[in-house]
Design a protein around this motif. Structure first.
Motif, mmCIF file in Angstrom:
data_model
loop_
_atom_site.group_PDB
_atom_site.id
_atom_site.type_symbol
_atom_site.label_atom_id
_atom_site.label_comp_id
_atom_site.label_asym_id
_atom_site.label_seq_id
_atom_site.Cartn_x
_atom_site.Cartn_y
_atom_site.Cartn_z
ATOM 1 N N TYR A 1 0.853 -1.191 0.000
ATOM 2 C CA TYR A 1 0.000 0.000 0.000
ATOM 3 C C TYR A 1 0.885 1.236 0.000
ATOM 4 C CZ TYR A 1 -3.719 -3.205 1.047
ATOM 5 O OH TYR A 1 -4.602 -4.241 0.957
ATOM 6 N N GLY A 2 0.295 2.371 -0.392
ATOM 7 C CA GLY A 2 1.020 3.634 -0.254
ATOM 8 C C GLY A 2 1.761 4.031 -1.503
ATOM 9 N N CYS A 3 2.936 4.623 -1.289
ATOM 10 C CA CYS A 3 3.655 5.257 -2.398
ATOM 11 C C CYS A 3 4.476 4.240 -3.193
ATOM 12 C CB CYS A 3 4.593 6.319 -1.832
ATOM 13 S SG CYS A 3 5.835 5.639 -0.734
ATOM 14 N N ASN B 1 7.138 2.257 -1.450
ATOM 15 C CA ASN B 1 6.713 1.054 -0.742
ATOM 16 C C ASN B 1 6.652 -0.155 -1.679
ATOM 17 O OD1 ASN B 1 6.419 1.504 1.946
ATOM 18 N ND2 ASN B 1 4.233 1.074 1.986
ATOM 19 N N CYS C 1 1.282 1.792 4.778
ATOM 20 C CA CYS C 1 1.420 3.242 4.635
ATOM 21 C C CYS C 1 0.735 3.929 5.812
ATOM 22 C CB CYS C 1 0.752 3.650 3.322
ATOM 23 S SG CYS C 1 0.691 5.424 3.054
ATOM 24 N N SER C 2 1.321 5.022 6.271
ATOM 25 C CA SER C 2 0.760 5.767 7.404
ATOM 26 C C SER C 2 0.381 7.181 7.038
ATOM 27 C CB SER C 2 1.801 5.860 8.536
ATOM 28 O OG SER C 2 1.982 4.619 9.134
ATOM 29 N N ILE C 3 0.435 7.513 5.759
ATOM 30 C CA ILE C 3 0.382 8.924 5.382
ATOM 31 C C ILE C 3 -0.913 9.604 5.783
ATOM 32 C CG2 ILE C 3 -0.448 8.700 2.988
ATOM 33 C CD1 ILE C 3 2.529 10.641 3.132
ATOM 34 N N CYS D 1 5.731 1.647 6.848
ATOM 35 C CA CYS D 1 5.554 2.869 7.642
ATOM 36 C C CYS D 1 4.696 2.679 8.886
ATOM 37 C CB CYS D 1 4.996 3.972 6.747
ATOM 38 S SG CYS D 1 6.236 4.489 5.529
ATOM 39 N N VAL E 1 4.179 12.451 8.085
ATOM 40 C CA VAL E 1 4.670 11.445 9.014
ATOM 41 C C VAL E 1 5.963 10.788 8.495
ATOM 42 C CG1 VAL E 1 3.426 9.425 8.055
ATOM 43 C CG2 VAL E 1 3.671 9.652 10.522
ATOM 44 N N VAL E 2 6.277 11.018 7.210
ATOM 45 C CA VAL E 2 7.377 10.285 6.570
ATOM 46 C C VAL E 2 8.737 10.412 7.282
ATOM 47 C CG1 VAL E 2 8.721 9.998 4.432
ATOM 48 C CG2 VAL E 2 6.257 10.227 4.329
ATOM 49 N N ARG F 1 10.385 6.900 7.948
ATOM 50 C CA ARG F 1 11.435 6.469 7.012
ATOM 51 C C ARG F 1 12.799 7.063 7.339
ATOM 52 N NH1 ARG F 1 10.787 3.725 2.454
ATOM 53 N NH2 ARG F 1 8.741 2.854 2.135
ATOM 54 N N GLN G 1 12.035 10.433 -1.895
ATOM 55 C CA GLN G 1 11.063 11.390 -1.348
ATOM 56 C C GLN G 1 11.336 12.781 -1.896
ATOM 57 O OE1 GLN G 1 8.582 10.334 0.228
ATOM 58 N NE2 GLN G 1 9.271 8.312 0.823
#
Ligand code: 5AD
Ligand code: SF4
Length: 467
Positions: A33-35, A38, A71-73, A105, A188-189, A193, A224
């Motif tokens: 999941y996420g970017c 990931n 992912c935690s975004i 994350c 949160v990145v 990370r 990033q």
């Protein structure tokens, strides 16, 4: 398109998997999941596990080890993961020996707390600790919980050759750096990370060359904040910045297309723009997230540029790269955002003439600067309304942008069959626009072809082969 759909798109469809399971050894299943970072990390994880004689399976029921790269975004991204864990829980009840690991994350953000909250989880591994997975799997197999959330200042997995998962055989991601040192207040990145570090350029070029020799034709250099890529040889005699890296990657082969993501408006240099202009195989596409069009909000977001700076960068791109498409990330309803701030964001979308944007409403993340400093004071309904206005504005601009391509001819790299019909190919042009066109017998995935655009929607160009 509704707000919900836009959010779901970006929060990551389940991807991954591939390769046929071997008859011996254990099988792992992985969901990401996420970017893009990931998804790229999952390919590193797959490589580490294959070294341990694990083989990938696409069938959850067949897996001895179920991994979810998280992912935690935004809060919604974490909710999606929790929902998937409920599904894995059922499988684990049916097959008690199955191990479940949470990577990425969310693992990093919640650490051991995740084990208390989610009893089914056996392994928790942060983004810098994947080399430790075999040991942690061993620990978990012995009935204990395996946790490693150590964040490194050096780890880049430079020596690990990713196993390409769910690949079309033509496009691939190459991770060039990890972590982030920009303390955007909403994000949160930096906490999940860790600190920014750049990967050895020689290993990057080796990976690009290897991909090319295996038929890949389009690589995206991932970080990033790619513009702050910076590497020095141990004796400091050789220094490589992002423009240098672009040049070196472009030199792998003229038939290899180079893309990159994400650029930070404060860091993107004229040198990078000149480098793109000087190389036909570096794509005319820049993802340049603005986040907000209001200088007051940008200040609160700690983006370190203002509206005027961003506009100047866009103008510079237009001057040096007239055919370049620009896309963005936009957050609606950040702390303290007024209607006037919101209006400035809409104005920026029109000014920058984005080909597309990823659009979100603000979701407060625990531990971030914004969570500590500013109340999340925009009512949910207002956030949603503003986001919908942003989405509507962007769709209108995207449609106009695409309609302006009608009659033009682009070089398109064939990536596969179109979603809707096997009689059509799909592929992207340099500007990262998806182009759909009727197949021709002699052409195959991985070929370049000239396509004339005949029609356009806000998401796709439709055309026909001209050569
Ligand atoms: N809420 C909403 N969107 C966020 N993003 C990052 N953090 C948040 C948050 N707390 C968005 C930014 C970033 C993209 C990857 O996700 O637009 O560029
Ligand atoms: Fe999500 Fe950000 Fe982690 Fe990527 S780096 S997975 S976007 S929290």
């Amino acid at each position: 398109m509704s707000v919900q759909e836009v959010l779901v798109d970006r929060q990551g469809e389940v991807l991954v998997q591939s390769s046929s399971p071997s008859s011996h050894g254990k099988r792992f299943y992985i969901e990401s999941y996420g970017c893009a970072m990931n998804f790229s990390d999952s390919e590193i994880v797959a490589s580490i596990l294959q070294e341990e004689s694990f083989s990938a399976t696409t069938d959850l029921e067949q897996a001895d080890l179920i991994l979810i790269n998280t992912c935690s975004i935004r809060e919604k991204a974490e909710e999606n993961v929790r929902q998937r864990l409920r599904v894995f829980e059922k499988i684990k009840k049916r097959k008690p020996g199955t191990l479940v690991g949470v990577l990425g994350c969310m693992a990093e953000r919640l650490k051991e707390k995740l084990l208390e909250e989610e009893k089914l989880v056996d392994i928790v591994v942060g983004p810098d600790a994947y080399r430790d997975l075999p040991k942690l799997i061993g620990t978990a197999s012995d009935g204990e919980k395996g946790v490693n959330v150590f964040l490194s200042r050096e780890e880049t997995y430079a020596d690990i050759s990713p196993v390409r998962l769910d690949s079309n055989g033509v496009t691939a991601f190459i991770s060039i750096m990890r972590g982030c040192d920009n303390m955007c207040s909403f994000c949160v990145v930096p906490y999940t990370r860790g600190r920014e570090r750049s990967r050895d350029p020689y290993s990057i070029i080796a990976e690009a060359s290897d991909l090319f020799s295996r038929g890949y034709r389009d690589v995206t250099l991932l970080g990033q904040n790619v513009d702050s890529y910076k590497w020095s040889s141990p004796d400091e005699t050789e220094k490589v910045n992002f423009a240098d890296l672009l040049r070196r990657t472009a030199a792998v082969d003229p038939l290899l297309r180079i893309r990159f993501s994400t650029s930070h408006p404060k860091d993107i240099t004229d040198e990078v723009l000149h480098t793109i202009a000087a190389h036909r195989n570096i794509c005319n596409y820049i993802h340049l997230p603005v986040q907000s069009g209001s200088s007051i909000v940008l200040k609160r977001m700690n983006r370190t540029y203002d509206r005027e700076w961003y506009r100047e960068r866009v103008e510079r791109i237009r001057t040096l790269l007239p055919d370049c498409a620009i896309s963005s990330d936009i957050i609606a309803g950040f702390c303290g955002e007024t209607e006037e701030d919101h209006r400035e964001t809409l104005e920026m979308i029109r000014f920058a003439d984005y080909s597309m944007s990823y659009m979100f409403y603000y979701s407060e993340r625990p531990g971030t600067l914004a969570a500590k400093k500013y109340p999340d004071d925009i009512p949910y309904d207002t956030k949603k309304r503003r986001l919908q206005e942003i989405v509507d504005c962007q769709l209108e601009i995207s449609l106009r942008h695409n309609q302006a391509d009608i009659g033009k001819t682009f070089e398109v790299l064939i990536e596969g069959n179109s979603k809707k019909s096997d009689a059509y190919f799909k592929g992207r042009n340099s500007q990262n626009k998806m182009v759909v066109f009727p197949k021709r017998e002699d052409l195959k995935v991985g070929d370049y072809v000239m396509v004339k655009v005949l029609d356009a929607t806000s998401a796709t160009l439709k055309g026909e082969i001209t050569a």
